[in-house]
Design a protein around this motif. Structure first.
Motif, PDB file in Angstrom:
ATOM      1  N   TYR A  63     105.448 -55.520  75.350  1.00 56.95           N
ATOM      2  CA  TYR A  63     106.371 -56.663  75.217  1.00 56.95           C
ATOM      3  C   TYR A  63     107.724 -56.427  75.881  1.00 56.95           C
ATOM      4  CZ  TYR A  63     102.997 -57.893  71.553  1.00 56.95           C
ATOM      5  OH  TYR A  63     101.852 -58.179  70.861  1.00 56.95           O
ATOM      6  N   TYR A  64     108.105 -55.154  76.049  1.00 60.34           N
ATOM      7  CA  TYR A  64     109.447 -54.843  76.559  1.00 60.34           C
ATOM      8  C   TYR A  64     109.487 -54.707  78.073  1.00 60.34           C
ATOM      9  CZ  TYR A  64     106.947 -50.418  75.976  1.00 60.34           C
ATOM     10  OH  TYR A  64     105.977 -49.447  75.990  1.00 60.34           O
ATOM     11  N   CYS A  65     108.341 -54.599  78.722  1.00 59.87           N
ATOM     12  CA  CYS A  65     108.322 -54.094  80.099  1.00 59.87           C
ATOM     13  C   CYS A  65     108.226 -55.203  81.140  1.00 59.87           C
ATOM     14  CB  CYS A  65     107.146 -53.127  80.264  1.00 59.87           C
ATOM     15  SG  CYS A  65     107.122 -52.351  81.891  1.00 59.87           S
ATOM     16  N   GLN A 102     104.870 -42.368  89.529  1.00 61.14           N
ATOM     17  CA  GLN A 102     104.854 -43.238  88.357  1.00 61.14           C
ATOM     18  C   GLN A 102     104.369 -44.622  88.737  1.00 61.14           C
ATOM     19  OE1 GLN A 102     108.411 -44.970  86.020  1.00 61.14           O
ATOM     20  NE2 GLN A 102     107.800 -43.200  84.812  1.00 61.14           N
ATOM     21  N   GLY A 103     103.665 -45.239  87.815  1.00 63.27           N
ATOM     22  CA  GLY A 103     103.216 -46.594  88.079  1.00 63.27           C
ATOM     23  C   GLY A 103     102.724 -47.281  86.826  1.00 63.27           C
ATOM     24  N   GLY A 104     102.459 -48.561  86.979  1.00 66.27           N
ATOM     25  CA  GLY A 104     101.758 -49.268  85.926  1.00 66.27           C
ATOM     26  C   GLY A 104     100.332 -48.729  85.838  1.00 66.27           C
ATOM     27  N   LEU A 155     104.508 -39.101  79.615  1.00 66.36           N
ATOM     28  CA  LEU A 155     103.948 -40.203  78.839  1.00 66.36           C
ATOM     29  C   LEU A 155     104.816 -40.364  77.599  1.00 66.36           C
ATOM     30  CD1 LEU A 155     101.220 -42.016  78.752  1.00 66.36           C
ATOM     31  CD2 LEU A 155     100.519 -40.420  76.966  1.00 66.36           C
ATOM     32  N   ARG A 156     105.802 -41.226  77.698  1.00 65.57           N
ATOM     33  CA  ARG A 156     106.641 -41.414  76.519  1.00 65.57           C
ATOM     34  C   ARG A 156     105.791 -41.943  75.376  1.00 65.57           C
ATOM     35  NH1 ARG A 156     112.177 -44.392  78.336  1.00 65.57           N
ATOM     36  NH2 ARG A 156     113.049 -42.758  79.663  1.00 65.57           N
ATOM     37  N   HIS A 157     106.018 -41.401  74.176  1.00 63.10           N
ATOM     38  CA  HIS A 157     105.227 -41.917  73.051  1.00 63.10           C
ATOM     39  C   HIS A 157     105.779 -43.260  72.577  1.00 63.10           C
ATOM     40  CE1 HIS A 157     108.445 -39.671  71.071  1.00 63.10           C
ATOM     41  NE2 HIS A 157     108.195 -40.336  69.972  1.00 63.10           N
ATOM     42  N   GLU A 158     106.994 -43.597  72.991  1.00 57.36           N
ATOM     43  CA  GLU A 158     107.677 -44.885  72.734  1.00 57.36           C
ATOM     44  C   GLU A 158     108.186 -45.013  71.297  1.00 57.36           C
ATOM     45  OE1 GLU A 158     108.269 -46.026  75.528  1.00 57.36           O
ATOM     46  OE2 GLU A 158     106.514 -45.908  76.802  1.00 57.36           O
ATOM     47  N   THR A 159     107.381 -44.708  70.316  1.00 53.10           N
ATOM     48  CA  THR A 159     107.827 -44.600  68.924  1.00 53.10           C
ATOM     49  C   THR A 159     106.714 -43.904  68.155  1.00 53.10           C
ATOM     50  OG1 THR A 159     108.357 -45.744  66.863  1.00 53.10           O
ATOM     51  CG2 THR A 159     106.986 -46.949  68.419  1.00 53.10           C
ATOM     52  N   PHE A 228     116.948 -48.918  75.561  1.00 55.45           N
ATOM     53  CA  PHE A 228     116.171 -50.126  75.839  1.00 55.45           C
ATOM     54  C   PHE A 228     117.089 -51.127  76.536  1.00 55.45           C
ATOM     55  CE2 PHE A 228     115.739 -54.559  74.490  1.00 55.45           C
ATOM     56  CZ  PHE A 228     114.547 -54.865  75.133  1.00 55.45           C
ATOM     57  N   LEU A 229     116.566 -51.756  77.575  1.00 52.02           N
ATOM     58  CA  LEU A 229     117.312 -52.810  78.270  1.00 52.02           C
ATOM     59  C   LEU A 229     116.379 -54.010  78.420  1.00 52.02           C
ATOM     60  CD1 LEU A 229     118.760 -50.473  81.043  1.00 52.02           C
ATOM     61  CD2 LEU A 229     120.080 -51.531  79.205  1.00 52.02           C
ATOM     62  N   PRO A 230     116.851 -55.207  78.086  1.00 51.53           N
ATOM     63  CA  PRO A 230     115.953 -56.365  78.154  1.00 51.53           C
ATOM     64  C   PRO A 230     115.617 -56.760  79.597  1.00 51.53           C
ATOM     65  CG  PRO A 230     118.180 -57.051  77.529  1.00 51.53           C
ATOM     66  CD  PRO A 230     118.196 -55.550  77.592  1.00 51.53           C
TER      67      PRO A 230
END
Ligand code: SAH
Length: 347
Positions: A63-65, A102-104, A155-159, A228-230
């Motif tokens: 949702y953030y990307c 890095q990539g999607g 690989l960020r775990h993000e949370t 985090f940046l929108p």
């Protein structure tokens, strides 16, 4: 006091960590201690990684990307293998000894294609580290990339909190699976980077404490954090940015918890404040990841709005960074820049 205990024991209980993160009361002492420990571990050296953003196609819908699958406004691109190798050649001439691909999560880049690219970079640049950051894959795929010559994986775990993970991602993605990927990568023998966005929607300080507990269990070589940046074309377009102050404070805490870890001052940190990366270095960070992608695609790998350095040639970027790093009393070095754990041959 709190900072001395943290510095000596590399740990604090949950209440003390929350106290530390919640206010600016400890900031002066925290920054000074983080910088001192960073100097004990890495001197004034700053390691650089050449970041090659080689595809912005993605099958996921975080949702953030900004490059999420559902963003129909994103102009998609992928680099050819020749273009990727040209980036590496240019980077190598500029003194980079680590390349980060890095990539999607782009299905075009099958395991065969990734192995081909990694193998060709490995053959052409035997003195360099090759880092992949291409998301969640099977153990078999990770093993194949490793065997082809990749040495590191971001690989960020993000949370670390499952409910919070579910607020940031659609239900086909899970925090448990992402964490499992990180343990698999470690097990295979990669140098591993995990991490989070600071101030992602719904994040509390208690979540950050959970992230710290997860990181203490995983013991990664690198921890990547940035605010985090929108992004204007995502469901979180109206969500507030993460805070500069909390990002810096967390960098300081992480430096004291993990004295030998690699801590990048990220592009997001440089985006939220013009001198954010310099401040990050003063708060314990020791890595920078400038963009090596061809200028023509740089303004297309937009995870968030207002990303910096999307117009410059790599050489300009390197000069600008060298000046920025020198302005706060550190210097960029030409080396692979392994973590202390690896430099000491430890596990
Ligand atoms: N597909 C790869 C690479 C993701 S992009 C993977 O799955 O790991 C790298 C990182 O950028 C992400 O892990 C995320 O933490 C960060 N990021 C994505 N969107 C962002 C945003 N809007 N603001 C700040 N950081 C963001």
């Amino acid at each position: 006091m709190l900072i001395d205990t943290l510095r000596e024991t590399h740990d604090l209980d949950d209440a003390a960590l929350l106290d530390l993160l919640a206010t600016d009361r400890y900031d002066d002492a925290l920054r000074a201690a983080a910088d001192a420990v960073r100097r004990e571990s890495y001197g004034t050296d700053v390691y650089v990684r050449g970041l090659i953003e080689f595809t912005n196609y993605c099958k996921n819908d975080c949702y953030y990307c900004g490059i999420r699958r559902s963003n129909g406004a994103a102009a998609r691109y992928r680099l050819t293998e020749d273009e990727i190798l040209a980036c590496c050649r240019e980077g190598h001439a500029l003194g980079f000894r680590t390349f980060v691909l890095q990539g999607g999560e782009d299905p075009y880049f099958t395991d065969d294609r990734v192995c081909q690219i990694v193998g060709d970079i490995r053959a052409a640049f035997p003195d360099c580290a090759i880092t992949l950051s291409i998301g969640e894959k099977s153990r078999e795929s990770y093993q194949r990339f490793f065997d082809a010559g990749a040495d590191r994986y971001l690989l960020r775990h993000e949370t670390a909190n499952e409910a919070h993970y579910a607020m940031l991602h659609p239900s086909d993605l899970s925090g448990a699976h992402r964490k499992a990927c990180l343990y698999t990568l470690r097990d295979i023998g990669y140098q591993v980077g995990a991490g989070i966005m600071v101030g992602s929607p719904g994040q509390t300080l208690a979540h950050i404490v959970e992230d710290i507990r997860f990181l203490q269990d995983l013991r990664p070589d690198m921890i990547g954090i940035g605010p985090f940046l929108p992004h204007k074309d995502t469901p979180f377009k109206d969500a507030p940015s993460g805070s500069l102050a909390l990002t810096l404070r967390l960098l300081g805490v992480l430096r004291l918890l993990f004295p030998g870890v690699l801590l990048p001052a990220t592009t997001a940190l440089g985006t939220i404040h013009p001198r954010g990366r310099e401040m990050g270095l003063q708060w314990g960070a020791n890595v920078l990841m400038p963009n090596l992608s061809p200028v023509g695609v740089r303004d297309k790998y937009l995870l968030y709005d207002n990303k910096i350095c999307t117009g410059e040639e790599s050489a300009q970027c390197k000069d600008c960074l060298s000046r920025r790093v020198a302005s706060v009393g550190y210097q960029i070095v030409t080396s692979r820049g392994d973590s202390l754990r690896v430099q000491r041959g430890g596990q």
